[in-house]
Design a protein around this motif. Structure first.
Motif, short mmCIF file in Angstrom:
data_model
loop_
_atom_site.label_atom_id
_atom_site.label_comp_id
_atom_site.label_asym_id
_atom_site.label_seq_id
_atom_site.Cartn_x
_atom_site.Cartn_y
_atom_site.Cartn_z
N GLN A 67 8.33 26.00 55.53
CA GLN A 67 7.80 27.37 55.41
C GLN A 67 8.69 28.31 56.19
O GLN A 67 9.37 27.90 57.14
CB GLN A 67 6.38 27.45 55.99
CG GLN A 67 5.37 26.49 55.40
CD GLN A 67 4.83 26.93 54.06
OE1 GLN A 67 4.15 26.18 53.37
NE2 GLN A 67 5.09 28.14 53.65
N GLU A 107 5.36 33.06 57.08
CA GLU A 107 4.23 32.30 56.55
C GLU A 107 3.54 31.49 57.65
O GLU A 107 2.30 31.41 57.69
CB GLU A 107 4.72 31.37 55.44
CG GLU A 107 5.17 32.11 54.19
CD GLU A 107 5.95 31.24 53.23
OE1 GLU A 107 5.96 31.56 52.02
OE2 GLU A 107 6.58 30.24 53.67
N PHE A 125 -0.36 31.88 51.28
CA PHE A 125 0.39 32.66 52.26
C PHE A 125 0.93 33.99 51.76
O PHE A 125 1.56 34.72 52.51
CB PHE A 125 1.58 31.84 52.78
CG PHE A 125 1.18 30.56 53.45
CD1 PHE A 125 0.41 30.57 54.59
CD2 PHE A 125 1.58 29.34 52.93
CE1 PHE A 125 0.04 29.40 55.21
CE2 PHE A 125 1.22 28.15 53.55
CZ PHE A 125 0.45 28.18 54.69
N THR A 126 0.74 34.33 50.49
CA THR A 126 1.36 35.54 49.95
C THR A 126 0.45 36.75 50.15
O THR A 126 -0.58 36.89 49.47
CB THR A 126 1.68 35.38 48.45
OG1 THR A 126 2.51 34.22 48.27
CG2 THR A 126 2.41 36.60 47.92
#
Length: 453
Positions: free
Chosen positions: A146, A150, A409-410
């Motif tokens: 990641q 994130e 995570f977006t």
């Protein structure tokens, strides 16, 4: 003069060698579709360091058990361990250890899986992200690299994530089991997370899907017929099919609503509903009705009040005290004659709460506050299957389904808003992924309603 072995030893050695060769071939066949990270692989050195670092990190958790009550310091804790060729940092270790414990996972079992002698496997994803995906050799845990943003997002929202799992222990959200950073001299730092695999065990899975509830760029060419290459298909590949659950459908509708409402609160989008299925064997279709299986399923299901943030007692799917399971079972046994009807009615009650309302009308924080229901129903719990991965497994009449929500995570920030307007111009009248979190939540809920029965 030395005497040679008896004549029988030669054929015996030959049989042993053949068995080993055959066992090795079968193991390789099982791994087709994934790439074993052997000594010639570009990630061999990195994954060896990961295994060594994770083994030491889990050993630290074994030597320093997580407290029953987590503190603010536990959420902020960073532990650094120095190895010969690298440094491993572990973030919020006690928090993730308490979650593992609440899932009925022993630290030794977790450590053995992460650091087994078998090589990690690389999974080639069709994801647009630049992340690298690895699987433990037993395919039980996913490791995913990641970026720093994130990881910061996950750690900053870790408390409310844990609170959500406490309030809804049977949540479909992917279970994060560890966050780490590895530093190798003269190389860029790598952050990675460890997750429970939704598709475990995958021995008989015959199709996998990544669902976002839209149509633009949502088709993947299937693997050639007869090929064992693993391909994760998308929304358009699923058209014309249904997830057939019967009595468990209301539970799934409600849980998807609860989890997506939570993600709406986090202001995120682009998460995926993973779906896989495999046919049930004949003896699996009715095993849930036997008394012995009912005992095991009850033990996996819950003790009201236990939670990941107060993890003195395992929540799901660990063992529960005999007196608690006996009480639950005695109540169930009194209704044996009408068990199916009772389960169906419970599903109907939960399903009516869903009732097709948009996500925006029912935020996750208040989704059950107004309901006068027993705790088991208010938290949308269900009798879990007697299976290795019960939180993500739902058995229908003929198929076993693996279901989970990943990639959370977006954030819907400035860049995503620009992308939304650009895609509106490029794909007029079509459903694409980049929409506001309320719209994304509502659309995925609608997809589940339309594709289940």
């Amino acid at each position: 003069m030395e005497m040679s072995g008896s004549p029988a030893e030669g054929p015996r050695r030959t049989r042993t060698v053949k068995r080993k060769m055959w066992g090795g071939l079968r193991q390789k066949w099982k791994l087709l579709g994934l790439f074993e990270i052997d000594q010639q692989h570009e990630f061999y050195s990195l994954t060896c360091m990961m295994k060594e670092g994770l083994s030491a990190a889990v050993q630290n958790a074994i030597d320093n058990p997580a407290p029953d009550e987590l503190s603010e310091d536990d959420y902020r804790l960073e532990v650094t361990q120095i190895h010969k060729d690298f440094v491993m940092e572990t973030f919020a270790g006690p928090v993730f250890a308490s979650l593992r414990r609440s899932l009925g996972m022993t630290e030794k079992d977790y450590q053995d899986s992460l650091s087994s002698d078998g090589s990690y496997l690389q999974f080639i994803s069709n994801s647009k992200s630049k992340a690298d995906f690895f699987l433990t050799n037993d395919k039980r845990f996913f490791l995913k690299t990641q970026n720093k943003r994130e990881v910061h997002f996950l750690l900053s929202n870790l408390r409310i994530y844990m609170e959500h799992l406490e309030k809804y222990p049977h949540s479909l959200l992917v279970k994060f089991l560890g966050v780490h950073r590895i530093k190798i001299p003269h190389r860029k730092k790598k952050y990675f997370i460890v997750m429970q695999s939704v598709f475990y065990p995958d021995d008989r899975i015959n199709a996998r899907y990544d669902i976002k509830g839209c149509e633009v760029s949502r088709w993947t060419d299937p693997a050639p017929e007869g090929s064992q290459v693993i391909v994760v298909l998308k929304d358009l590949n699923f058209e014309g099919q249904f997830i057939t659950l019967d009595q468990q459908r209301p539970w799934l509708l409600r849980q998807v609503e609860i989890d997506t409402s939570f993600l709406q609160r986090l202001n995120v989008l682009d998460y995926s509903l993973l779906v896989a299925h495999q046919p049930l064997h004949q003896d699996e279709r009715h095993q849930g009705h036997s008394f012995a299986t009912l005992i095991m399923r009850t033990k996996k299901s819950v003790i009201t009040g236990s939670s990941p943030t107060n993890a003195g007692t395992p929540t799901v799917p660990g063992a529960v005290p005999e007196e608690d399971s006996t009480l639950l079972l005695s109540e169930t046994d009194n209704r044996t004659g009408s068990r199916s009807a009772a389960e169906s009615q419970r599903g109907s009650d939960l399903g009516s709460a869903f009732s097709g309302r948009p996500c925006t009308e029912q935020p996750a924080g208040t989704v059950t506050d107004s309901m006068e229901l027993p705790d088991f129903q208010a938290q949308n719990r269900r009798l879990l299957p007697n299976f290795k991965n019960p939180l993500h497994v739902i058995d229908g009449p003929d198929q076993r389904y693996f279901v989970g929500i990943i990639d959370i995570f977006t954030v819907y920030g400035f860049k995503k808003r620009l992308e939304h307007w650009w895609k509106r111009l490029r794909h007029p009248g079509k459903a694409f992924s980049t929409v506001s979190p309320p719209a994304y939540c509502l659309r995925l809920c609608q997809w589940v309603r339309d594709h289940t029965k």
